[in-house]
Design a protein around this motif. Structure first.
Motif, short mmCIF file in Angstrom:
data_model
loop_
_atom_site.label_atom_id
_atom_site.label_comp_id
_atom_site.label_asym_id
_atom_site.label_seq_id
_atom_site.Cartn_x
_atom_site.Cartn_y
_atom_site.Cartn_z
N PHE A 54 0.80 -1.22 0.00
CA PHE A 54 0.00 0.00 0.00
C PHE A 54 0.84 1.28 0.00
CE2 PHE A 54 -2.30 -3.24 2.57
CZ PHE A 54 -3.29 -3.54 1.63
N GLY A 55 2.18 1.15 0.03
CA GLY A 55 3.00 2.35 0.13
C GLY A 55 3.81 2.67 -1.10
N LYS A 56 3.27 2.32 -2.28
CA LYS A 56 4.02 2.56 -3.51
C LYS A 56 4.26 4.04 -3.78
CE LYS A 56 2.29 -1.69 -5.65
NZ LYS A 56 1.52 -2.30 -6.75
N HIS A 57 3.41 4.90 -3.20
CA HIS A 57 3.55 6.34 -3.42
C HIS A 57 4.58 6.96 -2.48
CE1 HIS A 57 0.78 5.83 -0.07
NE2 HIS A 57 1.07 7.05 0.30
N LEU A 58 5.02 6.21 -1.47
CA LEU A 58 5.97 6.75 -0.49
C LEU A 58 7.37 6.87 -1.08
CD1 LEU A 58 4.85 4.73 2.67
CD2 LEU A 58 4.38 7.14 2.17
N PRO A 59 8.20 7.77 -0.58
CA PRO A 59 9.58 7.91 -1.07
C PRO A 59 10.36 6.61 -0.91
CG PRO A 59 8.98 9.75 0.35
CD PRO A 59 7.87 8.76 0.47
#
Length: 318
Positions: free
Chosen positions: A271-276
């Motif tokens: 779920f954190g593909k958008h995170l740096p």
């Protein structure tokens, strides 16, 4: 200059190497970052080896609880050695190359030792359940032969679960321009994303392995502690309740130290593909480096017999 890549044919490509990544955005200070990493690796290896030697050399620690603790220490040593060489090579020497087959081997051992650690924590929860719910039969239930069989099953389970994974990755067709990994070691999810092929089988099998090992283990550990709590609440004396629960504190801390980063890595990957990228890297390092560092600290601080035995090993006394 990069090593040359070789094509098997025009329709199928496997890279000779992957390029590992340290901590994104902090490449200029990798040498400084290597100091805490080297310190943590040193603490992990020294502490866990001391625990293993302490249990081995101290006759009074030849009990089921401490046998399982020595298994946990060995799995932490294995997990540390799986990632330490490549991580320090990137941080110290900026050596980012890892061969395709070397990557698959590292990935197999990295994930195998994670499964072993999860399984050992489950065995330790069973040990606490037997010790608290039926103390009179504790030594007759968990005999040396039973513990050896449990250890063999743990190793076989991890090996058989992870054995197909490298072969499932090896069959894939990879993109010639995609060879950069997100970490300084090889994760299954990271490697399979570099393929230019249908990875549905890899995803499904990876999910099956996670659910059938770490997922099942975590549920059984929760059930074990629910039964332990039920048994403890049935004790007449409040002092006996506190005493019984105190024997579980170190194991509960070890469980939290392992499973909280596991959950974090799983959530980040899904779920954190958008995170740096730096967030992905740091969470992965916490998952692989922190538990082997904290486990010997937890047990040496909370367990007086272990602390004393470790001190005797350091002094060279049996």
């Amino acid at each position: 200059m990069f090593p040359s890549q070789s094509f098997i044919n025009i329709s199928f490509f496997q890279p000779q190497y992957f390029l590992m990544t340290g901590i994104p955005g902090l490449e200029a200070v990798h040498n400084w970052i290597s100091i805490p990493f080297f310190s943590m690796y040193t603490v992990a290896l020294t502490g866990n080896c001391l625990i293993f030697l302490a249990v081995k050399r101290t006759h009074s620690l030849h009990q089921p609880m401490y046998y399982f603790l020595s298994m946990l220490a060995l799995s932490d040593v294995g997990l540390t050695l799986s990632t330490m060489p490549s991580t320090l090579a990137v941080l110290w020497f900026d050596y980012r190359f890892i061969g395709f087959h070397s990557c698959l081997i590292q990935m197999f051992f990295l994930h195998s030792f994670s499964v072993v650690e999860s399984s050992v924590l489950l065995a330790m929860s069973f040990d606490r359940f037997v010790a608290i719910s039926n103390p009179l039969r504790y030594t007759s239930v968990l005999t040396n032969n039973v513990i050896i069989r449990i250890g063999a099953v743990i190793v076989a389970r991890a090996t058989l679960s992870l054995f197909p994974v490298p072969f499932l990755l090896k069959r894939l067709n990879y993109c010639p321009g995609k060879v950069i990994l997100s970490h300084s070691f090889c994760f299954h999810a990271d490697v399979m994303k570099l393929a230019c092929a249908d990875i549905t089988v890899n995803i499904l099998y990876g999910l099956y392995v996670v659910l059938s090992t770490v997922g099942v283990d975590s549920l059984l550990i929760v059930m074990s502690y629910a039964l332990i709590l039920h048994t403890v609440m049935g004790l007449a004396s409040p002092r006996e309740r506190v005493r019984a629960l105190n024997t579980c504190v170190t194991h509960i801390l070890a469980v939290l130290v392992f499973y909280i980063p596991v959950i974090g890595v799983s959530m980040i990957h899904r779920f954190g593909k958008h995170l740096p990228h730096i967030v992905h890297a740091l969470v992965a390092y916490v998952y692989l480096v922190v538990p082997p560092v904290l486990n010997p600290i937890i047990y040496s601080v909370k367990s007086k017999p272990i602390r004393g035995a470790m001190y005797r090993v350091l002094r060279g006394k049996d």
